[in-house]
Design an enzyme around this catalytic site. Structure first.
Site, PDB file in Angstrom:
ATOM      1  N   GLU A   1     -26.453  12.742  27.311  1.00 35.48           N
ATOM      2  CA  GLU A   1     -25.140  13.142  28.148  1.00 35.48           C
ATOM      3  C   GLU A   1     -24.443  11.956  28.427  1.00 35.48           C
ATOM      4  O   GLU A   1     -24.055  11.230  29.627  1.00 35.48           O
ATOM      5  CB  GLU A   1     -25.704  13.800  29.197  1.00 35.48           C
TER       6      GLU A   1
ATOM      7  N   ASP B   1     -32.845  23.767  30.322  1.00 35.57           N
ATOM      8  CA  ASP B   1     -32.453  22.813  31.557  1.00 35.57           C
ATOM      9  C   ASP B   1     -32.870  23.624  32.874  1.00 35.57           C
ATOM     10  O   ASP B   1     -31.920  24.027  33.821  1.00 35.57           O
ATOM     11  CB  ASP B   1     -30.838  22.475  31.689  1.00 35.57           C
TER      12      ASP B   1
ATOM     13  N   GLU C   1     -31.495  23.052  41.429  1.00 33.75           N
ATOM     14  CA  GLU C   1     -30.163  23.163  40.827  1.00 33.75           C
ATOM     15  C   GLU C   1     -29.659  24.576  40.218  1.00 33.75           C
ATOM     16  O   GLU C   1     -28.756  24.868  40.803  1.00 33.75           O
ATOM     17  CB  GLU C   1     -30.222  22.006  39.799  1.00 33.75           C
TER      18      GLU C   1
HETATM   19  C1  GCU Z   1     -29.073  18.333  34.194  1.00 34.88           C
HETATM   20  C2  GCU Z   1     -28.193  18.065  35.459  1.00 34.88           C
HETATM   21  C3  GCU Z   1     -27.765  16.811  35.428  1.00 34.88           C
HETATM   22  C4  GCU Z   1     -28.754  15.807  35.027  1.00 34.88           C
HETATM   23  C5  GCU Z   1     -29.619  16.237  33.820  1.00 34.88           C
HETATM   24  C6  GCU Z   1     -30.573  15.361  33.276  1.00 34.88           C
HETATM   25  O1  GCU Z   1     -28.060  18.552  33.205  1.00 34.88           O
HETATM   26  O2  GCU Z   1     -27.250  19.017  35.673  1.00 34.88           O
HETATM   27  O3  GCU Z   1     -27.406  16.574  36.706  1.00 34.88           O
HETATM   28  O4  GCU Z   1     -28.448  14.521  34.869  1.00 34.88           O
HETATM   29  O5  GCU Z   1     -29.932  17.474  33.733  1.00 34.88           O
HETATM   30  O6  GCU Z   1     -31.745  15.749  33.446  1.00 34.88           O
HETATM   31  O7  GCU Z   1     -30.624  14.281  33.002  1.00 34.88           O
END
Ligand code: GCU
Length: 684
Positions: A291, A370, A398
């Site tokens: 990400e 997730d 979440e």
């Molecule tokens: C999910 C979450 C993010 C987080 C990511 C992670 O996608 O929405 O906020 O950073 O997990 O576990 O790194």
């Protein structure tokens, strides 16, 4: 309104005379041996609990005084005090450095014994729990040791005070880009963690931004050290999330290439500084090449190169690297049916099995996507056989109602822990994999994203405290049943009233199924509003790049992840799990749409069609959410008013919001499929 602040360490006065007298007989005098911070914590906790539960301050006596008392200390410190036979009889070796014994003797004493002061602290919490839950201590004979060596909570706190995916206020550690000076709340937090057996905590977000990158520098290390001191007094080691590009961002180098000597020297220097301030620093948590976070890929290196470089820097001091496996392509083209986010962790990390240093643990999310309300277990767990593994769970809700909906996650976690990976034949459960036992590895355990903030009641929804408590208990002993954990938590939090206990137990136990029923169906997941992830939006992620599709059209829905005609993901499991998932007939209903694309008229094992299941589960789930309010109201008189009102407000919101989920999901599928509900209920 301070309602809920004490959580399960409420220590309510025991008003039943008979029980109180029985406890008083043994607990009005205490003798704790030692002066370490851990023993001081144990002493303070024991005094607080006894004074509050029994209405009288216990008298501290010397160890050599005779008569009934609680006597606590290490085996060593108690040697030569005539304890003799029963201590020797105990199999001390098995207890390790965190285990303990709670033993009532005939001369009216209760012994709390362990190899280490930390074990003594755990024994104190155990004894207190026995009293809170109404157990007899006259005949106590308990031996306990943790099944996992690492029992961790990850904070996703940022230094500006915000918490990524936090639903209970702001950070208890930071405000305005600095540490909060008054750390008394952190101390209470440490008490709560230690009472459940948590022994590790990382205090900043895995997405490490500019300010947080500096936590490992002279600017903040003195503050980090203060927090570490508090945690140390409760047997908890502190970890930090680090930015892989730190050598560039804070070190002034031009590269963060893990194979460049300069970069390696930089990290070694950083480690040296950290350990100068915090001699028992736990290590680094790393989210890399995920990400948009930096990582070794930039330099054509792999995850092992990156993790091993950091591990080498920490190794001389006994630190470890926790490297996350949440790595996938988040810029996916939906037409490319060969790329599957679910496959990603396995595809990335399996080829590297056996190449990580011994002080590296790979932290693997429980599911391949997730933290959805329903996912299969990640095939990487039990796929890897020569690498330390850590199971990652998410306590913060979440995707499971964000602590506005009641969703007790312990039943889900139990299913995950008990899932048989067949990595070494039958009984190769996730629990055995994560602990390291299955493959004879010393390191292993559980980590989970925490659910607390600075809300007075810590978790926003008071009933969400049960997830926090339950997680901690499962890290210590994954064999505990969900019911046992719930009953403990209810008694410790609400006192011992059978009626109340029965109702709350039912509410907790049903809540995950209820939430699942009115949200995304049959394991397909998502269907939430993008970004904040709260509330229904069937196509919220359908037309985006994140790789989280349901592929619903006028004929059917689901993702074909079979080997035969789909992405091949089902083939990442060992047989027979792979065969089960591969087959649309044998695949469990609850995961059908995760593994298969089927028509709306496909008949489930339950005998219903997919479309009728969607309607029924959404109508029922929303009704059950309404019923939760009635159940809670039925125990109104038995509950502290502040707590009653806080929870009620959340349950009312949930009931209404579940109706919104029902309507949006049902109308979407009615209009997509054109197939009416068998019962002709109102679908907006
Ligand atoms: C999910 C979450 C993010 C987080 C990511 C992670 O996608 O929405 O906020 O950073 O997990 O576990 O790194």
């Amino acid at each position: 309104d301070r309602s809920g602040y004490e959580c399960w360490l409420r220590y309510s006065y025991i008003d039943d005379d008979i029980s109180r007298d029985a406890y008083l007989k043994r607990c009005s005098r205490i003798a704790l041996i030692g002066e370490s911070a851990l023993i001081e914590s144990a002493r303070a906790e024991l005094k607080l609990a006894l004074t509050s539960m029994l209405g009288a301050k216990p008298l501290e006596i010397g160890i050599s005084e005779d008569g009934p008392a609680i006597v606590a200390g290490t085996f060593d410190s108690l040697q030569g005090l005539g304890l003799g036979s029963f201590v020797e009889a105990a199999d001390i070796a098995e207890l390790g450095n965190e285990g303990y014994i709670v033993l009532a003797s005939e001369d009216g004493r209760v012994y709390l014994l362990a190899e280490t002061d930390k074990g003594v602290l755990y024994a104190v919490f155990h004894l207190i729990r026995m009293m809170q839950t109404g157990e007899d201590i006259e005949t106590a004979s308990v031996r306990e040791f943790p099944r996992n060596s690492l029992r961790m909570i990850n904070h996703w706190d940022n230094m500006d005070g915000s918490i990524e995916r936090g639903y209970a206020g702001r950070s208890i550690f930071y405000r305005d880009s600095r540490f909060i000076e008054d750390l008394s709340r952190v101390r209470d937090y440490a008490r709560l963690l230690a009472s459940g057996g948590i022994n590790a905590v990382s205090i900043n977000n895995v997405n490490v931004h500019v300010q947080e990158s500096k936590l490992i520098t002279e600017e903040f290390l003195p503050d980090v050290a203060k927090v570490a001191d508090i945690f140390r007094g409760y047997g908890i080691r502190l970890y930090l999330s680090v930015n892989f590009a730190s050598p560039i961002e804070i070190g002034g180098l031009e590269t963060a290439d893990p194979l460049v000597p300069e970069v390696r020297r930089w990290w070694s220097g950083a480690a040296k500084e950290i350990y100068r301030h915090i001699p028992d620093f736990g290590g680094f948590v790393v989210k890399a090449d995920s990400e948009f976070r930096p990582g070794p890929f930039t330099y054509g290196r792999n995850h092992a190169d990156g993790a091993n470089m950091l591990a080498e820097a920490l190794e001389p001091y006994g630190g470890e690297v926790i490297w996350r496996c949440f790595v996938y392509n988040c810029l996916q083209d939906w037409r490319d049916r060969s790329t599957d986010r679910a496959r990603a962790a396995y595809d990335h990390f399996m080829p590297l099995d056996g190449t990580f240093r011994d002080n590296v643990l790979l932290q693997i999310k429980n599911g391949p996507m997730d933290f959805q309300v329903r996912e299969p277990v990640s095939p990487l767990l039990g796929g890897l056989t020569r690498t330390n593994q850590l199971l990652e769970l998410q306590i913060t809700q979440e995707y499971t109602g964000q602590q506005r909906h009641l969703c007790y996650l312990v039943p889900q976690w139990k299913e995950i822990l008990e899932f048989d990976t067949y990595a070494q034949g039958e009984h190769s459960t996730v629990s055995e994999v994560a602990s390291g036992r299955l493959f004879g590895r010393k390191r292993g355990g559980l980590a989970a994203v925490g659910n607390i903030g600075d809300d007075m009641n810590w978790t926003g929804h008071i009933l969400a405290q049960a997830n926090w408590y339950g997680y901690a208990r499962l890290t210590w002993n994954p064999c505990l049943s969900s019911e046992q954990i719930s009953r403990e938590w209810i008694r410790m939090t609400f006192g011992q009233d059978m009626g109340t206990e029965g109702i709350i137990l039912k509410m907790l136990s049903d809540s995950h199924r209820i939430y699942e029923a009115y949200t995304a169906p049959l394991g397909v997941g998502w269907m939430v509003n993008p970004g904040h992830h709260y509330g229904p939006n069937v196509d919220g992620y359908e037309y985006s790049k994140w790789g989280t599709y349901h592929y619903a059209d006028r004929y059917g829905i689901g993702v074909d992840r079979t080997v035969r005609s789909g992405t091949g993901y089902a083939g990442q499991y060992h047989s027979p799990q792979s065969d089960l998932y591969e087959s649309p007939e044998r695949c469990p209903d609850e995961l059908l749409l995760f593994f298969h694309h089927v028509s709306y008229t496909h008949v489930l094992k339950s005998g219903k069609t997919v479309i009728q299941h969607i309607y029924d589960s959404h109508f029922n789930g929303a009704d059950q959410a309404v019923d939760l309010v009635a159940q809670w109201d039925s125990i109104k008189e038995k509950i502290d008013e502040g707590i009653y009102l806080q929870v009620r407000e959340r349950l009312l919101h949930q009931a209404e919001h579940a109706g919104e989920w029902r309507d949006i999901v049902n109308t979407y599928f009615y209009r997509k499929s054109g197939i009416a509900d068998d019962y002709d209920r109102l679908i907006y």
